[in-house]
Design a protein around this motif. Structure first.
Motif, PDB file in Angstrom:
ATOM      1  N   GLY A 242       0.810  -1.215   0.000  1.00  0.00           N
ATOM      2  CA  GLY A 242       0.000   0.000   0.000  1.00  0.00           C
ATOM      3  C   GLY A 242       0.841   1.262   0.000  1.00  0.00           C
ATOM      4  O   GLY A 242       0.539   2.217   0.707  1.00  0.00           O
ATOM      5  N   LEU A 243       1.901   1.269  -0.806  1.00  0.00           N
ATOM      6  CA  LEU A 243       2.818   2.408  -0.843  1.00  0.00           C
ATOM      7  C   LEU A 243       2.411   3.417  -1.900  1.00  0.00           C
ATOM      8  O   LEU A 243       1.916   3.056  -2.963  1.00  0.00           O
ATOM      9  N   CYS A 244       2.654   4.678  -1.616  1.00  0.00           N
ATOM     10  CA  CYS A 244       2.423   5.749  -2.580  1.00  0.00           C
ATOM     11  C   CYS A 244       3.334   5.509  -3.781  1.00  0.00           C
ATOM     12  O   CYS A 244       4.537   5.289  -3.602  1.00  0.00           O
ATOM     13  N   PRO A 245       2.805   5.573  -5.013  1.00  0.00           N
ATOM     14  CA  PRO A 245       3.663   5.323  -6.173  1.00  0.00           C
ATOM     15  C   PRO A 245       4.690   6.423  -6.421  1.00  0.00           C
ATOM     16  O   PRO A 245       5.679   6.202  -7.109  1.00  0.00           O
ATOM     17  N   ARG A 246       4.494   7.599  -5.837  1.00  0.00           N
ATOM     18  CA  ARG A 246       5.452   8.694  -6.041  1.00  0.00           C
ATOM     19  C   ARG A 246       6.578   8.671  -5.016  1.00  0.00           C
ATOM     20  O   ARG A 246       7.746   8.669  -5.348  1.00  0.00           O
ATOM     21  N   CYS A 247       6.222   8.631  -3.720  1.00  0.00           N
ATOM     22  CA  CYS A 247       7.250   8.789  -2.681  1.00  0.00           C
ATOM     23  C   CYS A 247       7.549   7.511  -1.909  1.00  0.00           C
ATOM     24  O   CYS A 247       8.538   7.444  -1.190  1.00  0.00           O
TER      25      CYS A 247
ATOM     26  N   GLY B 174      -6.935   4.551   2.984  1.00  0.00           N
ATOM     27  CA  GLY B 174      -7.524   5.234   4.118  1.00  0.00           C
ATOM     28  C   GLY B 174      -8.432   4.308   4.908  1.00  0.00           C
ATOM     29  O   GLY B 174      -8.910   4.646   5.980  1.00  0.00           O
ATOM     30  N   GLY B 175      -8.700   3.145   4.374  1.00  0.00           N
ATOM     31  CA  GLY B 175      -9.542   2.141   5.016  1.00  0.00           C
ATOM     32  C   GLY B 175      -9.108   0.767   4.559  1.00  0.00           C
ATOM     33  O   GLY B 175      -8.024   0.616   3.984  1.00  0.00           O
ATOM     34  N   ALA B 176      -9.960  -0.231   4.775  1.00  0.00           N
ATOM     35  CA  ALA B 176      -9.594  -1.602   4.418  1.00  0.00           C
ATOM     36  C   ALA B 176      -9.309  -1.731   2.922  1.00  0.00           C
ATOM     37  O   ALA B 176      -8.302  -2.306   2.525  1.00  0.00           O
ATOM     38  N   ILE B 177     -10.202  -1.199   2.089  1.00  0.00           N
ATOM     39  CA  ILE B 177      -9.994  -1.278   0.649  1.00  0.00           C
ATOM     40  C   ILE B 177     -10.247   0.055  -0.051  1.00  0.00           C
ATOM     41  O   ILE B 177     -10.311   0.114  -1.269  1.00  0.00           O
ATOM     42  N   GLN B 178     -10.366   1.114   0.725  1.00  0.00           N
ATOM     43  CA  GLN B 178     -10.648   2.433   0.161  1.00  0.00           C
ATOM     44  C   GLN B 178      -9.364   3.258   0.113  1.00  0.00           C
ATOM     45  O   GLN B 178      -8.619   3.325   1.086  1.00  0.00           O
TER      46      GLN B 178
ATOM     47  N   VAL C  99     -10.849 -11.983  -0.624  1.00  0.00           N
ATOM     48  CA  VAL C  99     -11.426 -10.862  -1.378  1.00  0.00           C
ATOM     49  C   VAL C  99     -10.843  -9.535  -0.901  1.00  0.00           C
ATOM     50  O   VAL C  99     -10.405  -8.714  -1.706  1.00  0.00           O
ATOM     51  N   ILE C 100     -10.819  -9.310   0.399  1.00  0.00           N
ATOM     52  CA  ILE C 100     -10.308  -8.032   0.910  1.00  0.00           C
ATOM     53  C   ILE C 100      -8.823  -7.887   0.624  1.00  0.00           C
ATOM     54  O   ILE C 100      -8.363  -6.847   0.131  1.00  0.00           O
ATOM     55  N   GLY C 101      -8.047  -8.922   0.907  1.00  0.00           N
ATOM     56  CA  GLY C 101      -6.615  -8.873   0.613  1.00  0.00           C
ATOM     57  C   GLY C 101      -6.340  -8.725  -0.874  1.00  0.00           C
ATOM     58  O   GLY C 101      -5.488  -7.941  -1.293  1.00  0.00           O
TER      59      GLY C 101
ATOM     60  N   ILE D 167      -4.545  -5.460  -3.046  1.00  0.00           N
ATOM     61  CA  ILE D 167      -3.399  -5.651  -3.930  1.00  0.00           C
ATOM     62  C   ILE D 167      -3.742  -5.256  -5.364  1.00  0.00           C
ATOM     63  O   ILE D 167      -2.984  -4.535  -6.017  1.00  0.00           O
ATOM     64  N   ALA D 168      -4.895  -5.707  -5.856  1.00  0.00           N
ATOM     65  CA  ALA D 168      -5.270  -5.414  -7.245  1.00  0.00           C
ATOM     66  C   ALA D 168      -5.492  -3.918  -7.472  1.00  0.00           C
ATOM     67  O   ALA D 168      -5.048  -3.363  -8.487  1.00  0.00           O
ATOM     68  N   LYS D 169      -6.185  -3.256  -6.542  1.00  0.00           N
ATOM     69  CA  LYS D 169      -6.429  -1.818  -6.699  1.00  0.00           C
ATOM     70  C   LYS D 169      -5.127  -1.028  -6.627  1.00  0.00           C
ATOM     71  O   LYS D 169      -4.903  -0.107  -7.416  1.00  0.00           O
ATOM     72  N   ALA D 170      -4.257  -1.391  -5.681  1.00  0.00           N
ATOM     73  CA  ALA D 170      -2.973  -0.694  -5.564  1.00  0.00           C
ATOM     74  C   ALA D 170      -2.116  -0.929  -6.800  1.00  0.00           C
ATOM     75  O   ALA D 170      -1.441  -0.015  -7.286  1.00  0.00           O
ATOM     76  N   TRP D 171      -2.146  -2.141  -7.333  1.00  0.00           N
ATOM     77  CA  TRP D 171      -1.369  -2.467  -8.530  1.00  0.00           C
ATOM     78  C   TRP D 171      -1.828  -1.604  -9.704  1.00  0.00           C
ATOM     79  O   TRP D 171      -1.004  -1.024 -10.419  1.00  0.00           O
TER      80      TRP D 171
END
Length: 129
Positions: free
Chosen positions: A22-27, A34-38, A101-103, A107-111
């Motif tokens: 869940g790392l920022c792609p810039r820094c 900000g939440g479990a999957i948000q 599903v949550i995990g 990962i998929a959204k962050a990717w």
């Protein structure tokens, strides 16, 4: 050219690390969610606006199919191999499905967000002239 030799990518995590942690792609700050999957509205470290990225519902649709298939195959295998009572299936598959599903969504959204950032993808916009 790898990103570790690119002077413009200093401090930027690779897409896999950003997705897994869940790392920022810039820094590279751990500020993506900000939440479990948000997603958080913006990075608290560098100010990158996450709302400019549109990952849509693609991750949820594919994940539903993949997790559903895996759970169905495992449940059928357990039933045919061990013939447990119904409550065993409920105790096994409900928590496992929820965790996958949550995990998987995180990962998929962050990717996808990281991939959009790296490729400078965005909504189609007309330039003001």
């Amino acid at each position: 050219m790898s990103s570790e030799h690119d002077p413009n990518s200093k401090g930027q995590p690779d897409t896999a690390s950003a997705a897994l942690f869940g790392l920022c792609p810039r820094c590279g700050g751990k500020t993506l969610f900000g939440g479990a999957i948000q997603f958080a509205p913006r990075c608290r470290a560098c100010g990158l606006d996450y709302t400019q990225f549109n990952v849509g519902d693609g991750p949820a649709a594919f994940l539903t199919l993949i997790v559903g298939a895996v759970i169905a195959i495992l449940a059928i295998w357990v039933q045919l191999s061990f013939e447990p009572p119904f409550w065993v299936h409920a105790v096994l598959w409900i928590p496992l499905t929820t965790a996958m599903v949550i995990g998987g969504l995180r990962i998929a959204k962050a990717w996808l967000l990281g991939a959009e950032y790296r490729r400078r993808a965005g909504e189609g916009r007309l330039k003001d002239e």
